[in-house]
Design an enzyme around this catalytic site. Structure first.
Site, mmCIF file in Angstrom:
data_model
loop_
_atom_site.group_PDB
_atom_site.id
_atom_site.type_symbol
_atom_site.label_atom_id
_atom_site.label_comp_id
_atom_site.label_asym_id
_atom_site.label_seq_id
_atom_site.Cartn_x
_atom_site.Cartn_y
_atom_site.Cartn_z
ATOM 1 N N ASP A 1 9.503 27.210 -21.837
ATOM 2 C CA ASP A 1 8.257 27.881 -21.440
ATOM 3 C C ASP A 1 7.709 27.377 -20.099
ATOM 4 O O ASP A 1 7.128 28.140 -19.326
ATOM 5 C CB ASP A 1 7.201 27.798 -22.544
ATOM 6 C CG ASP A 1 6.663 26.397 -22.724
ATOM 7 O OD1 ASP A 1 7.473 25.489 -22.969
ATOM 8 O OD2 ASP A 1 5.439 26.206 -22.612
ATOM 9 N N GLY B 1 14.119 20.877 -19.800
ATOM 10 C CA GLY B 1 15.040 20.138 -20.672
ATOM 11 C C GLY B 1 16.414 20.791 -20.677
ATOM 12 O O GLY B 1 16.511 22.008 -20.771
ATOM 13 N N THR C 1 16.604 26.194 -24.352
ATOM 14 C CA THR C 1 15.862 25.032 -24.856
ATOM 15 C C THR C 1 16.305 24.752 -26.286
ATOM 16 O O THR C 1 16.539 25.694 -27.054
ATOM 17 C CB THR C 1 14.332 25.261 -24.837
ATOM 18 O OG1 THR C 1 13.695 24.284 -25.662
ATOM 19 C CG2 THR C 1 13.927 26.632 -25.363
ATOM 20 N N THR D 1 9.499 26.422 -17.490
ATOM 21 C CA THR D 1 10.322 27.130 -16.496
ATOM 22 C C THR D 1 9.828 28.565 -16.327
ATOM 23 O O THR D 1 9.735 29.077 -15.206
ATOM 24 C CB THR D 1 11.792 27.130 -16.961
ATOM 25 O OG1 THR D 1 12.212 25.765 -17.058
ATOM 26 C CG2 THR D 1 12.697 27.881 -16.015
ATOM 27 N N ARG E 1 12.383 18.113 -13.552
ATOM 28 C CA ARG E 1 10.957 18.432 -13.760
ATOM 29 C C ARG E 1 10.368 18.305 -12.368
ATOM 30 O O ARG E 1 10.549 17.276 -11.719
ATOM 31 C CB ARG E 1 10.305 17.444 -14.713
ATOM 32 C CG ARG E 1 11.156 17.145 -15.938
ATOM 33 C CD ARG E 1 10.593 17.746 -17.201
ATOM 34 N NE ARG E 1 11.399 17.329 -18.348
ATOM 35 C CZ ARG E 1 11.595 18.077 -19.412
ATOM 36 N NH1 ARG E 1 11.060 19.270 -19.500
ATOM 37 N NH2 ARG E 1 12.310 17.630 -20.414
ATOM 38 N N ARG F 1 8.483 19.556 -29.757
ATOM 39 C CA ARG F 1 7.144 19.135 -29.329
ATOM 40 C C ARG F 1 6.036 19.974 -29.969
ATOM 41 O O ARG F 1 5.012 19.468 -30.365
ATOM 42 C CB ARG F 1 7.022 19.233 -27.804
ATOM 43 C CG ARG F 1 7.642 18.099 -27.045
ATOM 44 C CD ARG F 1 7.603 18.374 -25.566
ATOM 45 N NE ARG F 1 8.377 19.568 -25.219
ATOM 46 C CZ ARG F 1 8.448 20.104 -24.011
ATOM 47 N NH1 ARG F 1 7.774 19.588 -23.025
ATOM 48 N NH2 ARG F 1 9.189 21.172 -23.779
ATOM 49 N N ASP G 1 11.424 27.482 -29.478
ATOM 50 C CA ASP G 1 10.001 27.811 -29.609
ATOM 51 C C ASP G 1 9.543 28.936 -28.674
ATOM 52 O O ASP G 1 8.394 28.971 -28.262
ATOM 53 C CB ASP G 1 9.154 26.544 -29.373
ATOM 54 C CG ASP G 1 9.409 25.927 -28.004
ATOM 55 O OD1 ASP G 1 10.344 26.369 -27.309
ATOM 56 O OD2 ASP G 1 8.670 25.006 -27.632
ATOM 57 N N ARG H 1 20.140 16.424 -27.725
ATOM 58 C CA ARG H 1 20.317 17.323 -26.581
ATOM 59 C C ARG H 1 21.763 17.427 -26.127
ATOM 60 O O ARG H 1 22.144 18.399 -25.493
ATOM 61 C CB ARG H 1 19.539 16.779 -25.376
ATOM 62 C CG ARG H 1 18.118 17.086 -25.374
ATOM 63 C CD ARG H 1 17.567 16.855 -23.966
ATOM 64 N NE ARG H 1 16.134 16.889 -24.011
ATOM 65 C CZ ARG H 1 15.427 17.991 -24.158
ATOM 66 N NH1 ARG H 1 16.038 19.150 -24.251
ATOM 67 N NH2 ARG H 1 14.127 17.950 -24.221
ATOM 68 N N ASP I 1 14.472 23.606 -28.539
ATOM 69 C CA ASP I 1 13.332 23.697 -29.461
ATOM 70 C C ASP I 1 13.212 25.023 -30.217
ATOM 71 O O ASP I 1 12.502 25.092 -31.224
ATOM 72 C CB ASP I 1 12.022 23.445 -28.707
ATOM 73 C CG ASP I 1 11.880 21.991 -28.277
ATOM 74 O OD1 ASP I 1 12.692 21.164 -28.721
ATOM 75 O OD2 ASP I 1 10.947 21.680 -27.506
HETATM 76 P P1 ADP Z 1 10.870 23.565 -20.016
HETATM 77 O O1 ADP Z 1 11.211 24.686 -19.097
HETATM 78 O O2 ADP Z 1 12.064 23.035 -20.751
HETATM 79 O O3 ADP Z 1 9.686 23.901 -20.919
HETATM 80 P P2 ADP Z 1 9.107 21.891 -18.364
HETATM 81 O O4 ADP Z 1 7.878 22.176 -19.189
HETATM 82 O O5 ADP Z 1 9.314 20.515 -17.887
HETATM 83 O O6 ADP Z 1 10.439 22.319 -19.108
HETATM 84 O O7 ADP Z 1 9.052 22.866 -17.096
HETATM 85 C C1 ADP Z 1 10.069 22.832 -16.118
HETATM 86 C C2 ADP Z 1 9.451 22.957 -14.744
HETATM 87 O O8 ADP Z 1 8.798 24.227 -14.626
HETATM 88 C C3 ADP Z 1 8.361 21.954 -14.426
HETATM 89 O O9 ADP Z 1 8.882 20.707 -14.022
HETATM 90 C C4 ADP Z 1 7.629 22.645 -13.295
HETATM 91 O O10 ADP Z 1 8.316 22.492 -12.085
HETATM 92 C C5 ADP Z 1 7.707 24.116 -13.723
HETATM 93 N N1 ADP Z 1 6.464 24.508 -14.409
HETATM 94 C C6 ADP Z 1 6.045 24.157 -15.640
HETATM 95 N N2 ADP Z 1 4.834 24.674 -15.915
HETATM 96 C C7 ADP Z 1 4.457 25.366 -14.816
HETATM 97 C C8 ADP Z 1 3.285 26.107 -14.448
HETATM 98 N N3 ADP Z 1 2.260 26.259 -15.286
HETATM 99 N N4 ADP Z 1 3.258 26.665 -13.208
HETATM 100 C C9 ADP Z 1 4.293 26.529 -12.350
HETATM 101 N N5 ADP Z 1 5.416 25.826 -12.634
HETATM 102 C C10 ADP Z 1 5.502 25.265 -13.845
#
Ligand code: ADP
Length: 319
Positions: A103, A11, A126, A105, A72, A172, A130, A253, A128
């Site tokens: 988290d 995000g 982020t 990322t 993503r 979330r 969090d 955002r 959030d």
């Molecule tokens: P944020 O970083 O804001 O929490 P996302 O949860 O969408 O956003 O995560 C961003 C990107 O990080 C995902 O689109 C994916 O490419 C990668 N990612 C998320 N979770 C994992 C994971 N468990 N293992 C490897 N890459 C991950």
């Protein structure tokens, strides 16, 4: 270490541009070449790299979103995707990476670090808030200010008509935004994922306020009852109360970052460059009680950061 890369992922959050600018400027001061990866993990896999300089990072400090774009990326969830990304990083001679995101990322960065031994430092980007290991995340302050401004406007109409409003804010898994925004906007009730939402208590608050009066209920999107629409439907089915629903959504955002987010983004950008130079890896740099912290990436999602109990108590004292 001669060449480092920075990217934004997941995000987007206001303040990410101030962060990118700081990484480039401080990197340059420390004698490093700084590369920007365009489009998060997708860009890393596709080899979308560009050299950053003072000109590229000029006039971005006041802009929301991220000039490096974000994504993503499904492919990065699998070892083959991360292998392709590691290949590109090595081919471009990248000695260290700064990953700004949430988290998700960090989970990806941690896996890349373990599997391919690429030095990575995370920075909390982020809205959030969090992530454990930092008091605040980049983007949070702007988001709560934007949400509060929007709610002030809704309050005008709620007040004029004497209406009950359920207003949903982002978050979330955590109620940080809902709690701060609820307190700042003088809400009558705040529903967050951390506490069980008691519909009867909510109904009593609405009654106490007066059925013909303005009542504002702030609902964190991650509330266990399912958000503002669900809560409004429940109140309607059980007690026959009519309410309006407003979901603030992506408005939270965007927009120019606040001073706090620009300073935090800049400070953590500088700290991340220095962390890489000092040999830190697989850690997130944060700010706790005014001091720079380094916590393992894994800790940022395994330890749940609680909404400060004093804030929860304050919210119930103020209604
Ligand atoms: P944020 O970083 O804001 O929490 P996302 O949860 O969408 O956003 O995560 C961003 C990107 O990080 C995902 O689109 C994916 O490419 C990668 N990612 C998320 N979770 C994992 C994971 N468990 N293992 C490897 N890459 C991950």
């Amino acid at each position: 270490m001669k060449r480092i890369a920075v990217f934004t992922s997941g995000g987007d959050a206001p303040g990410m541009n101030a962060h990118i600018r700081a990484v480039e400027r401080v990197g340059e001061k420390r004698g490093l070449e700084v590369i920007g990866i365009i489009g998060g993990y997708s860009g890393m896999i596709a080899g979308h790299f560009e050299v950053l300089d003072r000109i590229r990072t000029a006039n971005i400090i006041d802009r929301g979103g991220t000039v490096l774009k974000t994504s993503r990326c499904e492919e990065f969830l699998y070892p083959q995707g991360r292998e392709a990304a590691a290949r590109e990083l090595k081919a471009h001679g990248i000695d260290g990476v700064i990953a700004c995101g949430g988290d998700g990322t960090f989970r990806g960065a941690h896996a890349l670090c373990l599997e391919h031994h690429i030095p990575i430092v995370g920075t909390p980007g982020t809205i959030d808030n969090d992530l454990s290991g930092t008091d605040y995340t980049i983007g949070y302050d702007t988001a709560v200010n934007t949400a509060t401004e929007a709610i002030d406007k809704i309050r005008d109409t709620a007040d004029s008509h004497g209406r009950l409003f359920f207003i949903e804010v982002m978050g979330r898994h955590a109620g940080f935004i809902a709690m701060d925004v609820g307190i700042a906007s003088g809400a009558e009730f705040i529903a967050v994922p951390e506490t069980i939402t008691d519909v009867e208590v909510l109904y009593q608050r609405v009654l106490a306020q007066g059925l013909d009066k303005r009542t504002i209920v702030i609902v964190g999107e991650g509330d266990e009852l399912g958000g503002a629409t669900m809560l409004s439907n429940l109140i309607n089915e059980r007690y026959g109360l009519e309410a309006r629903v407003a979901i603030l959504g992506h408005i939270q955002r965007g927009g120019s970052p606040t001073v706090r987010d620009r300073v935090l983004g800049s400070r953590l950008g500088a700290a991340a460059v220095d962390a890489l130079l000092e040999g830190h890896t697989d850690v997130m740099v944060g700010d706790m009680a005014g001091a720079i912290t380094h916590v393992s990436l894994e800790q940022t999602w395994t330890f749940r950061k609680p909404v400060p109990p004093v804030i929860v108590e304050l919210s119930s004292l103020l209604v």
